[in-house]
Enzyme design. Structure first.
Site, PDB file in Angstrom:
ATOM      1  N   TYR A 172       0.967  -1.105  -0.135  1.00 37.02           N
ATOM      2  CA  TYR A 172       0.006  -0.010   0.116  1.00 37.02           C
ATOM      3  C   TYR A 172       1.046   1.222   0.093  1.00 37.02           C
ATOM      4  CZ  TYR A 172      -4.346   2.856   0.512  1.00 37.02           C
ATOM      5  OH  TYR A 172      -5.295   3.663   0.234  1.00 37.02           O
ATOM      6  N   TYR A 205     -10.836  -2.916   5.812  1.00 35.05           N
ATOM      7  CA  TYR A 205     -10.522  -1.772   6.263  1.00 35.05           C
ATOM      8  C   TYR A 205     -10.302  -1.546   7.531  1.00 35.05           C
ATOM      9  CZ  TYR A 205     -11.246  -0.138   1.174  1.00 35.05           C
ATOM     10  OH  TYR A 205     -11.051   0.259  -0.155  1.00 35.05           O
TER      11      TYR A 205
HETATM   12  C1  LIG Z   1      -9.294   2.764  -1.255  1.00 32.23           C
HETATM   13  S1  LIG Z   1     -10.779   3.128  -2.287  1.00 32.23           S
HETATM   14  C2  LIG Z   1     -10.971   1.402  -3.249  1.00 32.23           C
HETATM   15  C3  LIG Z   1     -11.184   1.796  -4.595  1.00 32.23           C
HETATM   16  C4  LIG Z   1     -12.181   2.394  -5.208  1.00 32.23           C
HETATM   17  N1  LIG Z   1     -13.214   1.274  -5.329  1.00 32.23           N
HETATM   18  C5  LIG Z   1     -11.985   3.046  -6.525  1.00 32.23           C
HETATM   19  O1  LIG Z   1     -12.822   3.113  -7.306  1.00 32.23           O
HETATM   20  O2  LIG Z   1     -11.270   4.144  -6.507  1.00 32.23           O
HETATM   21  C6  LIG Z   1     -11.998   2.991  -1.102  1.00 32.23           C
HETATM   22  C7  LIG Z   1     -13.380   3.202  -1.467  1.00 32.23           C
HETATM   23  O3  LIG Z   1     -13.918   2.348  -2.456  1.00 32.23           O
HETATM   24  C8  LIG Z   1     -15.358   2.127  -2.276  1.00 32.23           C
HETATM   25  N2  LIG Z   1     -15.428   0.713  -1.586  1.00 32.23           N
HETATM   26  C9  LIG Z   1     -14.492   0.047  -1.248  1.00 32.23           C
HETATM   27  N3  LIG Z   1     -14.982  -1.111  -0.642  1.00 32.23           N
HETATM   28  C10 LIG Z   1     -16.300  -1.028  -0.724  1.00 32.23           C
HETATM   29  C11 LIG Z   1     -17.101  -1.790  -0.233  1.00 32.23           C
HETATM   30  N4  LIG Z   1     -17.439  -3.057   0.383  1.00 32.23           N
HETATM   31  N5  LIG Z   1     -18.539  -1.364  -0.327  1.00 32.23           N
HETATM   32  C12 LIG Z   1     -18.796  -0.182  -0.915  1.00 32.23           C
HETATM   33  N6  LIG Z   1     -18.019   0.652  -1.481  1.00 32.23           N
HETATM   34  C13 LIG Z   1     -16.597   0.234  -1.263  1.00 32.23           C
HETATM   35  C14 LIG Z   1     -15.663   3.226  -0.910  1.00 32.23           C
HETATM   36  O4  LIG Z   1     -16.207   4.299  -1.889  1.00 32.23           O
HETATM   37  C15 LIG Z   1     -14.218   3.594  -0.510  1.00 32.23           C
HETATM   38  O5  LIG Z   1     -14.270   4.853   0.278  1.00 32.23           O
END
Ligand SMILES: C[S@@+](CC[C@H](N)C(=O)[O-])C[C@H]1O[C@@H](n2cnc3c(N)ncnc32)[C@H](O)[C@@H]1O
Length: 325
Positions: free
Chosen positions: A170, A280
């Site tokens: 990370y 997370y």
């Molecule tokens: C570190 S980013 C992961 C990558 C993200 N999905 C992207 O498109 O860039 C974290 C964000 O992804 C989304 N996310 C990650 N895991 C999720 C889950 N299990 N359910 C809903 N949203 C999720 C949320 O918006 C979160 O704040």
């Protein structure tokens, strides 16, 4: 006769999608050939078969970006082994790991630790092929980012991954607690570290005061990794309530326990094309939005164990690593 049935919540494999692509010369939905632009050992493509959104722009980095205002604590020395550190009683780095090399002969982590593990580093005499140098060598599975239906972009591997294998680091900008607080409202890619246990780390959440390697670092300033503007494929890994990855603090190129590397390892055997996820461990009630309200985020991981929320009480633990092969 056996009948294969999908368990409720079991993720669909994208096999049909890939098989279709195998028959044609062009991979369906391929948007970018290599989001790392040659920085990783193998290209990481971006695939979207859901809509027309392109992957977001960010600076791809494979190494952590440390704050210029903080000097990292340098290494004082290394082991003198010339035999790939196979004698764990004599190897100084194995001694720092409680008298054992934390990886098996296949390079799989044996057990995720609450504290940082020490890989051999630049001051050690052992060769790059040493058994105690695993995560520092970078990605070795063919990863890709793909657009999911409800969680934005996610990450999967085209290869099958044995339990305990190193996946990716990370990476991002390391921020002080104060700087991270100023990014409220832009906290989707924050990963708090330093004062948190490996198995108790938080993303965008509260720092836990704990003891790393027996030292009480409660009063020290905490740090956070922000992968919003600078990051790697790891910034796309989504949360799941039944994750298949675990995060482990690792030290090898410096001795600053406040800013360990966050290395993601497979927590179980992972078949090709299954989404890679980790917990997370967001802590309920500790993250606020830009208006100062307690942040609540729905979880769409689809697991049968899904709590429905990405934030939960701090005493709900993380999963254990499955026995590596
Ligand atoms: C570190 S980013 C992961 C990558 C993200 N999905 C992207 O498109 O860039 C974290 C964000 O992804 C989304 N996310 C990650 N895991 C999720 C889950 N299990 N359910 C809903 N949203 C999720 C949320 O918006 C979160 O704040």
């Amino acid at each position: 006769m056996f009948e294969l049935r999908r368990i409720p919540g079991q993720p669909e494999l994208a096999l049909r999608e890939v098989q279709k692509s195998k028959n044609s010369k062009v991979r369906e939905g391929l948007y970018v050939d290599d989001i790392s632009q040659g920085q990783e050992k193998m290209p990481i493509c971006a695939v979207n078969t859901i809509d027309s959104e392109k992957p977001p722009q960010f600076m791809y980095i494979t190494k952590m970006k440390y704050p210029s205002s903080h000097n990292l604590i340098p290494l004082e020395g290394g082991c003198g082994c010339t035999n790939r550190c196979s004698d764990s009683e004599k190897c100084l780095c194995a001694v720092k790991n409680g008298g054992e090399i934390p990886f098996n002969r296949n390079g799989a982590i044996v057990e995720a630790k609450d504290h940082a593990i020490y890989e051999c580093g630049p001051l050690c005499k052992c060769p790059p092929s040493c058994h105690n140098r695993v995560s520092q060598h970078g990605i070795k599975y063919q990863l890709e980012i793909f657009k999911t239906k409800s969680r934005g972009w996610g990450v999967r591997s085209l290869n099958s991954i044995p339990s305990g294998s190193f996946i990716c680091e990370y990476t991002g900008e390391v921020l002080s607690e104060k700087e991270a607080d100023q990014r409220t409202g832009n906290d989707e890619y924050l990963f708090d570290l330093g004062r948190s246990k490996s198995s108790n780390q938080t993303m965008g959440g509260d720092l836990q005061s704990t003891s790393i390697s027996g030292e009480n670092v409660e009063d020290e300033e905490g740090f956070t990794i922000d992968a919003l503007e600078y990051g790697s494929v790891s910034r796309f890994i989504n949360h799941s309530c039944s994750p298949n990855l675990v995060a482990q603090n690792v030290l090898y190129d410096h001795d600053d326990k406040r800013m360990p590397h966050i290395m993601l390892f497979a927590g179980e055997n992972i078949p090709p094309l299954q989404e890679l996820t980790y917990d997370y461990n967001y802590v309920l009630g500790t993250v606020q939005d830009s208006a100062g309200n307690i942040k609540i985020k729905e979880c769409y991981c689809g697991s049968i164990e899904c709590t429905g929320r990405m934030y939960r009480h701090s005493n709900q633990g993380m999963q254990k690593l499955q026995e590596p092969p």
